[in-house]
Every structure is written in C-alpha cells, then in structure tokens.
Design an enzyme around this catalytic site. Structure first.
Site: not given
Ligand code: GLA
Length: 380
Positions: A124, A121, A171, A35-37, A127
């Site tokens: 990982l 889902g 991702d 949750h930093t991106d 998508s």
């Molecule tokens: C999901 C989102 C990412 C990222 C993570 C948390 O995977 O697709 O962009 O925010 O949650 O780190």
C-alpha cells in the site's frame, strides 16, 4: 486517537509546545493499471485514508532530528553530510533530503515526530507516503512552492538512486496528487493527471492476504527487463506505444514469455482507459469486469500473482455483493482489492475473511478505503 492527535501530542511531549507545521501524505491502492507505469503507460490509483504524518518545527542549523513513533527510534543527520542508513525507515528521510538537493531545492533543518497508519510491506506504498510527507516537510520549512508531480519525481529518485528500489512513478505520483473521492488517471509518460470519480454506492475494499514475499524485487526487475526487451524488439520507446493488433502481428517474432508479458501490458493499458469510461458513466458493473480481467492477465500472462492472492480474489469475486476483484501492487503477496456494493460490505467482509482463513489458515486484514487528497500541509 487520530493520527493528527498522535503526532501533535508526541511533539508537545518532546518540545513542550505545539508543532508549527503538520504534514500528511497518503498510501495508495491501485484500482487498475498494474505493471504499466514503468512502460510509460496508464494507471488509475487512489490515495487512501491511511497516511504518514509529521509534526515539526524549523531549526536554525542544517540538522534534521526526527523521532519515529512506530519504531520507537530517532534519527539525527546533517544536511551537509548525508550518509546511508540501509534497512531503516530513516534512509527514506535522508534519501528525500538528498534527492531534493540533487534537484536543486534548498533544504533547511527541522525537528519533529512522525507516525503512520499505512501497513508496512503490504503493497500500500508506505514508503512513498513517507517520502512525500518528508518532501512536504522540507518544502514547508524552506518555503519553496509545492509542485506535486515534480515532488513525485524527487520521491521516485530517492527510492531508485538512494534506497535502491527500481520502482516506477505510480506510488509517489498518487501520494502527491490524490484528490478526495476520486481515482486518478495518470499518464506515466507525460505525468498528466485526470481525476475520475468513484462510482456512487460502491466501496473499494482492500484485502491483505497476510503474506509477504521475498524475491519481489528480483521478479520485479526481471519483468521490467522483459518489457524493455519487448519494446526494443518492436522498435518502440516503450510498450505504451504498442496496440493489441500490432503486438499480435509481431507474435511470431517474439519468444512466448516476452509475448505474454507484453500482452499483459498492452491490454492493461486498454483496460485502464475503459475503466475511466465506465467510471464516468457510473457503470460499476463494467468496471468490476475490467478488474476481473486485469487479475486474470496478471495471473496468466504477467505471472505475478500467487496462491494466496488468487485464493482471496476467487473468494471475493464469488460473493454476490462483489462486482470485481484483483491483486493490486507489485504482486506475489500483499493485497488484493474488491469493488463491493455499499450495502453488502459487512456480509462481504465476514464471509471473505472466514472463507480465506479456512482455505489458507491465514487471517486477512481488511480495509474499507476512502479516497483522500494527496500530500498536504494540515491546519492545526
Ligand atoms: C510497485 C511499484 C510501482 C508499480 C507497481 C506495479 O508498487 O512501486 O511503481 O510498478 O509495483 O504496478
């Protein structure tokens, strides 16, 4: 049968010849930096040895015909008349075509088959793997040069604006830029990437809790909004620009929940950089402690863990061969990861599976992951 053979044989069965082009793009697991991106911060994911694969050949018109082996379904669409197909895997294929066009890339027709072994889902990034494989396919057909970070931006654009999922850049970036044997430090503001070697003698073990949570999207969007509110309040562009001392000084002005969310992000960014230092020093013990601290922060400050994630992390961390464990990905359900000494893997897996099953009644799936390259054209 390998994924490569699976898509190649299926292509041969349909088209009576070998595919001209074979592409793969991996899923990911995030070592640390959760949750930093979307706060312009740092992440440290690795591309895993599970991927989306497409075997294809160009067409002379502007149609795409693709068969998804995993779903037993086909899609056929016109690149000059792209329409939505909500809820389907095919929407990601169409969305990437659309996003490429929006970014000025030529898209030409092709036909082929695809399959993947990234669990869907599970958190990982199946998508993102699909998006980057599709982008690679279009690039190979049209012949424009591959620019990995830019392709990640295109994939994210498809996800945000076509599919409607408000994800950050992590991702797609790691699926595009992964390097075998390494995690990748990604600066989500500049998109600069630095490969960081995984410590020797250590395995990254992904523990799938076998839970899938609804409401992840709304909770995710709520967390994003809270982070943005905190940044606004602190007068910065993003929480990336805030240090621990500055946040502490502002605590009296922030409501308790906003402060906790910001506290997670600010400390998590620090942990990512410390994790890189530890890895460069081959110090797996310190790396493991940082993972433990990340989990505690996600559970207590950011509040995106859950009963099963906490259970599997607690069980994993109690094993003597485990150096650290935490939830990974967006949270609430899905996967955790553990750093495990190579010689302890078998015992770790057996006892973690048994203890988790006893406690929750669920059967977890376990993947011992290798770090692979990002999206690539594969030689036949
Ligand atoms: C999901 C989102 C990412 C990222 C993570 C948390 O995977 O697709 O962009 O925010 O949650 O780190």
């Amino acid at each position: 049968m390998s994924m490569r053979d699976k898509v190649t044989h299926a292509f041969e069965a349909s088209f009576d010849r070998l595919p001209l082009i074979l592409v793969r793009a991996p899923g990911r697991v995030n070592l640390i930096g959760e949750h930093t991106d979307y706060n312009d911060g740092f992440v440290l994911p690795l591309a895993i040895d599970r991927a989306a694969w497409i075997a294809l050949q160009p067409r002379t018109d502007h149609r795409v015909l693709v068969h998804a082996l995993d779903f037993g379904e086909s899609d056929d669409f016109d690149l000059d008349d792209l329409t939505q197909k909500p809820g389907s895997w095919a929407n990601y294929v169409r969305g990437v075509a659309w996003a490429l066009q929006q970014h000025g890339y030529a898209t030409n027709g092709w036909e082929g088959v695809m399959a993947g072994d990234v669990p869907v889902g599970a958190g990982l990034s199946s998508s993102a793997a699909l998006e980057l494989a599709v982008a690679r396919a279009f690039g190979a057909v049209a012949g424009w040069p591959w620019d990995a970070p830019r392709m990640a931006v295109v994939g994210q654009y498809a996800e945000n604006k076509w599919v409607g999922m408000n994800c950050g850049i992590m991702d797609q970036m790691i699926s595009a830029v992964g390097v075998a044997g390494h995690a990748m430090l990604i600066d989500c503001r500049s998109l600069a990437t630095t490969p960081v070697p995984l410590p020797p003698g250590i395995a990254v073990v992904v523990l799938d809790t076998a839970t899938r949570r609804g409401l992840v999207d709304s909770a995710y969007n709520e967390r994003r909004a809270q982070c943005e509110a905190a940044a606004r309040h602190l007068g910065v562009a993003a929480l990336r620009d805030v240090g621990v001392a500055q946040l502490a000084a502002a605590q009296p002005d922030l409501d308790a929940v906003t402060y906790r969310r910001a506290r997670h992000v600010v400390t998590e960014n620090e942990r990512v950089l410390l994790a890189c230092d530890a890895m460069r020093a081959a110090d797996a013990v310190t790396l493991g402690r940082l993972l433990d601290a990340s989990h505690a922060s996600l559970r207590d400050q950011f509040q995106v863990s859950g009963r099963e994630l906490d259970a599997i992390v607690e069980i994993a961390a109690a094993h003597p061969g485990c150096l650290g464990a935490r939830m990974t990905g967006a949270g609430f359900g899905g996967c955790a990861l553990a750093l495990v000494r190579a010689e302890s893997i078998q015992g770790f897996v057996e006892s973690t599976v048994a203890a988790y099953t006893t406690r929750t009644g669920l059967t977890p799936r376990v993947h011992v992951c290798a770090a692979t390259n990002g999206a690539e054209i594969v030689a036949r």
